[in-house]
Design a protein around this motif. Structure first.
Motif, mmCIF file in Angstrom:
data_model
loop_
_atom_site.group_PDB
_atom_site.id
_atom_site.type_symbol
_atom_site.label_atom_id
_atom_site.label_comp_id
_atom_site.label_asym_id
_atom_site.label_seq_id
_atom_site.Cartn_x
_atom_site.Cartn_y
_atom_site.Cartn_z
ATOM 1 N N VAL A 78 32.165 27.792 60.405
ATOM 2 C CA VAL A 78 33.552 27.953 59.970
ATOM 3 C C VAL A 78 33.604 27.521 58.507
ATOM 4 O O VAL A 78 33.261 26.386 58.175
ATOM 5 N N VAL A 79 33.995 28.433 57.634
ATOM 6 C CA VAL A 79 33.996 28.153 56.202
ATOM 7 C C VAL A 79 35.399 28.340 55.647
ATOM 8 O O VAL A 79 36.203 29.128 56.157
ATOM 9 N N VAL A 80 35.696 27.603 54.586
ATOM 10 C CA VAL A 80 36.989 27.684 53.915
ATOM 11 C C VAL A 80 36.832 28.510 52.643
ATOM 12 O O VAL A 80 35.963 28.226 51.812
ATOM 13 N N ASP A 81 37.653 29.531 52.493
ATOM 14 C CA ASP A 81 37.665 30.374 51.305
ATOM 15 C C ASP A 81 38.952 30.124 50.534
ATOM 16 O O ASP A 81 40.046 30.422 51.026
ATOM 17 N N ASN A 82 38.849 29.579 49.340
ATOM 18 C CA ASN A 82 40.016 29.371 48.490
ATOM 19 C C ASN A 82 40.276 30.633 47.679
ATOM 20 O O ASN A 82 39.415 31.076 46.919
ATOM 21 N N VAL A 83 41.458 31.223 47.871
ATOM 22 C CA VAL A 83 41.832 32.436 47.159
ATOM 23 C C VAL A 83 43.194 32.199 46.510
ATOM 24 O O VAL A 83 44.231 32.668 46.993
ATOM 25 N N PRO A 84 43.246 31.437 45.423
ATOM 26 C CA PRO A 84 44.534 31.199 44.759
ATOM 27 C C PRO A 84 44.989 32.444 44.016
ATOM 28 O O PRO A 84 44.196 33.334 43.701
ATOM 29 N N GLY A 85 46.270 32.501 43.749
ATOM 30 C CA GLY A 85 46.803 33.616 42.976
ATOM 31 C C GLY A 85 48.041 34.207 43.619
ATOM 32 O O GLY A 85 48.148 34.289 44.847
ATOM 33 N N ALA A 86 48.992 34.628 42.762
ATOM 34 C CA ALA A 86 50.225 35.286 43.199
ATOM 35 C C ALA A 86 50.969 34.448 44.231
ATOM 36 O O ALA A 86 51.547 34.975 45.172
ATOM 37 N N ASN A 87 50.950 33.136 44.026
ATOM 38 C CA ASN A 87 51.673 32.213 44.904
ATOM 39 C C ASN A 87 51.358 32.476 46.375
ATOM 40 O O ASN A 87 52.231 32.711 47.190
ATOM 41 N N GLN A 88 50.089 32.420 46.704
ATOM 42 C CA GLN A 88 49.523 32.536 48.052
ATOM 43 C C GLN A 88 49.425 33.963 48.571
ATOM 44 O O GLN A 88 48.764 34.207 49.583
ATOM 45 N N SER A 89 50.068 34.932 47.912
ATOM 46 C CA SER A 89 50.050 36.279 48.474
ATOM 47 C C SER A 89 48.687 36.950 48.337
ATOM 48 O O SER A 89 48.349 37.833 49.140
ATOM 49 N N ALA A 90 47.878 36.541 47.362
ATOM 50 C CA ALA A 90 46.531 37.110 47.249
ATOM 51 C C ALA A 90 45.705 36.757 48.481
ATOM 52 O O ALA A 90 45.008 37.609 49.048
ATOM 53 N N ALA A 91 45.777 35.500 48.904
ATOM 54 C CA ALA A 91 45.052 35.076 50.101
ATOM 55 C C ALA A 91 45.607 35.754 51.350
ATOM 56 O O ALA A 91 44.859 36.161 52.246
ATOM 57 N N TYR A 92 46.923 35.867 51.411
ATOM 58 C CA TYR A 92 47.569 36.517 52.551
ATOM 59 C C TYR A 92 47.084 37.958 52.699
ATOM 60 O O TYR A 92 46.722 38.405 53.795
ATOM 61 N N HIS A 93 47.040 38.694 51.593
ATOM 62 C CA HIS A 93 46.619 40.086 51.652
ATOM 63 C C HIS A 93 45.141 40.200 52.022
ATOM 64 O O HIS A 93 44.742 41.147 52.714
ATOM 65 N N GLU A 94 44.324 39.247 51.575
ATOM 66 C CA GLU A 94 42.916 39.283 51.946
ATOM 67 C C GLU A 94 42.750 39.124 53.452
ATOM 68 O O GLU A 94 41.982 39.854 54.093
ATOM 69 N N ALA A 95 43.483 38.179 54.030
ATOM 70 C CA ALA A 95 43.384 37.972 55.473
ATOM 71 C C ALA A 95 44.007 39.132 56.242
ATOM 72 O O ALA A 95 43.489 39.559 57.279
#
Length: 348
Positions: free
Chosen positions: A76-93
């Motif tokens: 289980v790994v943690v991927d930090n994807v900052p940017g666009a006030n969390q929406s970049a990470a949201y779209h990746e997931a």
């Protein structure tokens, strides 16, 4: 009705479903694992976080990861994807394979505001949320060694200087509610990252910053800040000297009803379209950590989270109710004009 199912039953059921899907498609799992093994997960699980290292979100993800890895026997790994006030990470997931191997940990308020503004796709109600990992009331802080000693001193300011992150920050509706209730003029400065926002209070550039009730304790900076107001009816065990919403009614005659949007909540979910059996297996794994994993329980105590991370907040149904309540409250508040309201220096 209690949604929880047995850990073994959930994991096996989810694995069998995944195996069946793979068999129908004639191919193996997208992450190269053995889909026919009858277990879930069947390969590395990624927890995508919409901030850089050091935030409460990141801290939670890194607390969960090793315990889930021990429970599942998979990386289980943690991927930090900052940017666009969390929406970049949201779209990746949201764009990952719908097999439960990509999780997203974010902030209820931020995603709810993005949803109202139409800046995320799919909408946050379409995401497969299965729990609220941590929930604490927003609190207004000032510098411990500054001129503002209590809420009266803050209210005595002709112009309250405030700012934090972007216009989508979930503390903004909380602050606007406060300014409106007391008819206070203010000046908002956007664009601070979390650390810069706190530093701006210590240097006197700003009067206040909004944080969850225990964040200063977790960061080890609690002696640098003074809690003025916690947005809950009851006193915070972390900040017992701060005024509460009840105090506002009793001492100032100001009525601010407690709402879900006054809580900083960290929802966890997975890709839309993931089978319910897998989503339930993910929820059940979190409950297992909370109820049975002594090492994880100690980690929560060490990080001032034991009273804020609760098993009853985990599960698809209870999370759906929470998401619906937050959505309704943001719609009623009206966030589409939030930038204009913040820039005007008036909540009216």
């Amino acid at each position: 009705m209690n949604r929880r199912i047995s850990a073994v039953g959930a994991l096996v059921a989810a694995g069998l479903l995944a195996a069946g899907c793979s068999a129908e498609s004639g191919s193996g799992s997208s992450n190269g694992s053995d889909a026919g093994s009858g277990t879930f997960p069947s390969g590395t699980v990624h927890i995508v976080v919409g901030s850089g290292p050091g935030s409460t979100m990141d801290m939670l993800a890194r607390g969960l990861a090793p315990r889930l890895q021990a429970l599942w026997g998979e990386s289980v790994v943690v991927d930090n994807v900052p940017g666009a006030n969390q929406s970049a990470a949201y779209h990746e997931a949201a764009g990952a394979d719908p097999d439960g191997h990509t999780l997203f940990l974010g902030v209820h308020g931020t995603m709810g505001i993005h949803d109202q503004l139409g800046t995320i796709d799919p909408g946050w109600q379409e995401f497969e949320w299965f729990g609220t990992i941590l929930e604490e009331p927003w609190t207004l802080y000032t510098a411990a060694d500054g001129d503002i000693k209590d809420l009266d001193d803050l209210l005595a300011q002709d112009l309250i200087r405030y700012g934090d992150s972007g216009y989508e920050s979930p503390i903004n509706p909380v602050a606007l509610t406060f300014f409106e209730a007391f008819d206070k003029d203010f000046v908002f400065t956007p664009g601070y990252d979390p650390g810069a926002a706190q530093q701006s209070v210590l240097t006197g550039e700003q009067h206040i910053v909004g944080r969850d009730a225990a964040q200063m304790l977790r960061s080890g900076t609690d002696e640098d800040f003074r809690a003025l107001l916690v947005f809950s009816e009851e006193p915070s065990p972390f900040q017992p000297d701060a005024k509460t919403l009840k105090d506002l009614r009793d001492d100032y005659g100001v009525d601010i009803p407690e709402q879900e949007i006054f809580q900083l909540g960290f929802p966890i979910g997975t890709t839309p379209g993931t089978p319910e059996e897998i989503v339930d297996a993910l929820a059940d794994a979190i409950i297992t950590l909370l109820e049975e994993d002594e090492e994880f329980q100690q980690w929560l105590r060490d990080n001032h989270m034991a009273d804020s991370v609760l098993a009853e907040r985990i599960g698809r149904e209870v999370t759906r109710e929470h998401v619906d309540a937050v959505t309704e409250q943001y719609a009623e508040f009206g966030v589409k004009d939030i930038q204009k309201r913040l820039e005007s220096g008036s909540a009216n």
